[in-house]
Design a protein around this motif. Structure first.
Motif, short mmCIF file in Angstrom:
data_model
loop_
_atom_site.label_atom_id
_atom_site.label_comp_id
_atom_site.label_asym_id
_atom_site.label_seq_id
_atom_site.Cartn_x
_atom_site.Cartn_y
_atom_site.Cartn_z
N LEU A 20 0.83 -1.20 0.00
CA LEU A 20 0.00 0.00 0.00
C LEU A 20 0.87 1.26 0.00
O LEU A 20 0.59 2.22 -0.73
CB LEU A 20 -0.94 -0.01 1.20
N ASP A 21 1.91 1.26 0.81
CA ASP A 21 2.83 2.41 0.82
C ASP A 21 3.44 2.61 -0.56
O ASP A 21 3.56 3.75 -1.05
CB ASP A 21 3.94 2.20 1.85
N LYS A 22 3.83 1.54 -1.20
CA LYS A 22 4.47 1.63 -2.52
C LYS A 22 3.50 2.15 -3.57
O LYS A 22 3.87 2.98 -4.41
CB LYS A 22 4.99 0.25 -2.93
N LEU A 23 2.25 1.70 -3.53
CA LEU A 23 1.29 2.05 -4.57
C LEU A 23 0.68 3.43 -4.38
O LEU A 23 0.26 4.06 -5.36
CB LEU A 23 0.17 1.00 -4.61
N GLY A 24 0.60 3.91 -3.14
CA GLY A 24 -0.06 5.18 -2.90
C GLY A 24 -1.57 5.03 -2.88
O GLY A 24 -2.11 3.94 -3.07
N PRO A 25 -2.30 6.14 -2.67
CA PRO A 25 -3.73 6.05 -2.40
C PRO A 25 -4.63 5.86 -3.62
O PRO A 25 -5.80 5.54 -3.46
CB PRO A 25 -4.04 7.39 -1.73
N ASP A 26 -4.12 6.08 -4.81
CA ASP A 26 -4.98 6.15 -5.98
C ASP A 26 -4.88 4.95 -6.92
O ASP A 26 -5.46 4.96 -8.01
CB ASP A 26 -4.69 7.43 -6.77
N ALA A 27 -4.16 3.92 -6.53
CA ALA A 27 -4.00 2.75 -7.40
C ALA A 27 -5.27 1.91 -7.39
O ALA A 27 -6.00 1.86 -6.39
CB ALA A 27 -2.82 1.90 -6.93
N PRO A 28 -5.57 1.25 -8.52
CA PRO A 28 -6.74 0.38 -8.55
C PRO A 28 -6.52 -0.87 -7.72
O PRO A 28 -5.39 -1.23 -7.38
CB PRO A 28 -6.86 0.03 -10.04
N THR A 29 -7.62 -1.53 -7.37
CA THR A 29 -7.56 -2.84 -6.72
C THR A 29 -8.52 -3.77 -7.44
O THR A 29 -9.28 -3.34 -8.32
CB THR A 29 -7.96 -2.75 -5.23
N CYS A 30 -8.52 -5.02 -7.05
CA CYS A 30 -9.45 -6.00 -7.63
C CYS A 30 -10.84 -5.90 -7.00
O CYS A 30 -11.74 -6.65 -7.40
CB CYS A 30 -8.91 -7.41 -7.48
N CYS A 31 -11.02 -5.03 -6.03
CA CYS A 31 -12.34 -4.80 -5.43
C CYS A 31 -13.03 -3.70 -6.23
O CYS A 31 -12.55 -2.56 -6.25
CB CYS A 31 -12.21 -4.38 -3.97
N GLU A 32 -14.11 -4.04 -6.88
CA GLU A 32 -14.75 -3.11 -7.81
C GLU A 32 -15.09 -1.79 -7.12
O GLU A 32 -15.72 -1.75 -6.07
CB GLU A 32 -16.04 -3.73 -8.36
N GLY A 33 -14.63 -0.69 -7.73
CA GLY A 33 -14.91 0.64 -7.20
C GLY A 33 -13.96 1.10 -6.11
O GLY A 33 -14.08 2.23 -5.64
N TRP A 34 -13.02 0.27 -5.71
CA TRP A 34 -12.11 0.61 -4.63
C TRP A 34 -10.72 0.92 -5.15
O TRP A 34 -10.17 0.16 -5.95
CB TRP A 34 -11.99 -0.55 -3.63
N THR A 35 -10.15 2.02 -4.66
CA THR A 35 -8.73 2.29 -4.82
C THR A 35 -8.00 1.72 -3.60
O THR A 35 -8.62 1.21 -2.65
CB THR A 35 -8.46 3.79 -4.90
N THR A 36 -6.69 1.88 -3.61
CA THR A 36 -5.90 1.46 -2.45
C THR A 36 -6.27 2.28 -1.21
O THR A 36 -6.15 1.78 -0.08
CB THR A 36 -4.41 1.60 -2.75
#
Length: 200
Positions: A20-36
């Protein structure tokens, strides 16, 4: 304590926080509609708000309702009021000692939560590859597939490909899924697009 001596769940917490630290707050996830940012807030609220954890459990079993809505409002409030790095730091530090998920024996409830969400963050990024997990870690995830397999309509046969001759039949059987426990767990928990399993 060395990394190798820590439990699987503790290693997953630390590695997911690193991700999470590496990706930052705006990266996509596999949870639909959710960012990191959504994912990090979910993990912290789950750790620190027993009332929210109840709502999240109800949602997993029964779908949307007042209790799940309350949990998601708490997540949104945290996400909007707290810098992302601080949210991740709270997740990394774990639950306060008075909360149920800090009690001996109950922390194991985090094993599948962290493993699944770790992959939710990893596998939504380009160029991801499966992790190589130790046999003991795969065994822990295999145990969890019995619960998630019950969600598959019509039953399912889960077959391990990392250990010869190991499978479990859930319900009437139906489809057969073959893969490593992590992949079977992802498929049965709804991550079918990114789970590397063979379906027959």
């Amino acid at each position: 304590m060395t990394a190798s001596s820590r439990s699987f769940v503790d290693r997953e917490r630390a590695e997911l926080a690193d991700e999470l630290d590496k990706l930052g707050p705006d990266a996509p996830t596999c949870c639909e509609g959710w960012t990191t940012a959504h994912l990090a807030a979910h993990l912290v609220v789950r750790d620190r708000r027993p009332d929210a954890m109840l709502g999240l459990g109800v949602e997993a079993a029964m779908g949307p309702g007042p209790l799940p809505s309350w949990a998601h409002r708490l997540e949104a409030r945290l996400r909007e009021s707290t810098p992302f790095a601080e949210v991740v730091a709270r997740f990394r530090s774990g639950p306060p000692p008075w909360t149920p998920l800090a009690w001996p024996g109950l922390s194991s409830l985090n094993t599948t939560e962290f493993a699944i969400h770790h992959e939710d963050a990893r596998r939504a990024q380009p160029g991801w590859t499966p992790r190589s997990l130790a046999r003991a870690d795969q065994d822990a995830l295999w145990t969890a597939t019995a619960y998630f397999g019950r969600r598959v309509r019509g039953g399912v046969v889960l077959r391990r490909t990392d250990v010869d001759g190991v499978e479990r039949r859930i319900g009437d059987g139906g489809r057969t899924l073959a893969g490593e426990p992590m992949e079977l767990l992802l498929w049965t928990s709804g991550r079918r697009d990114v789970a590397r399993v063979t379906v027959s």
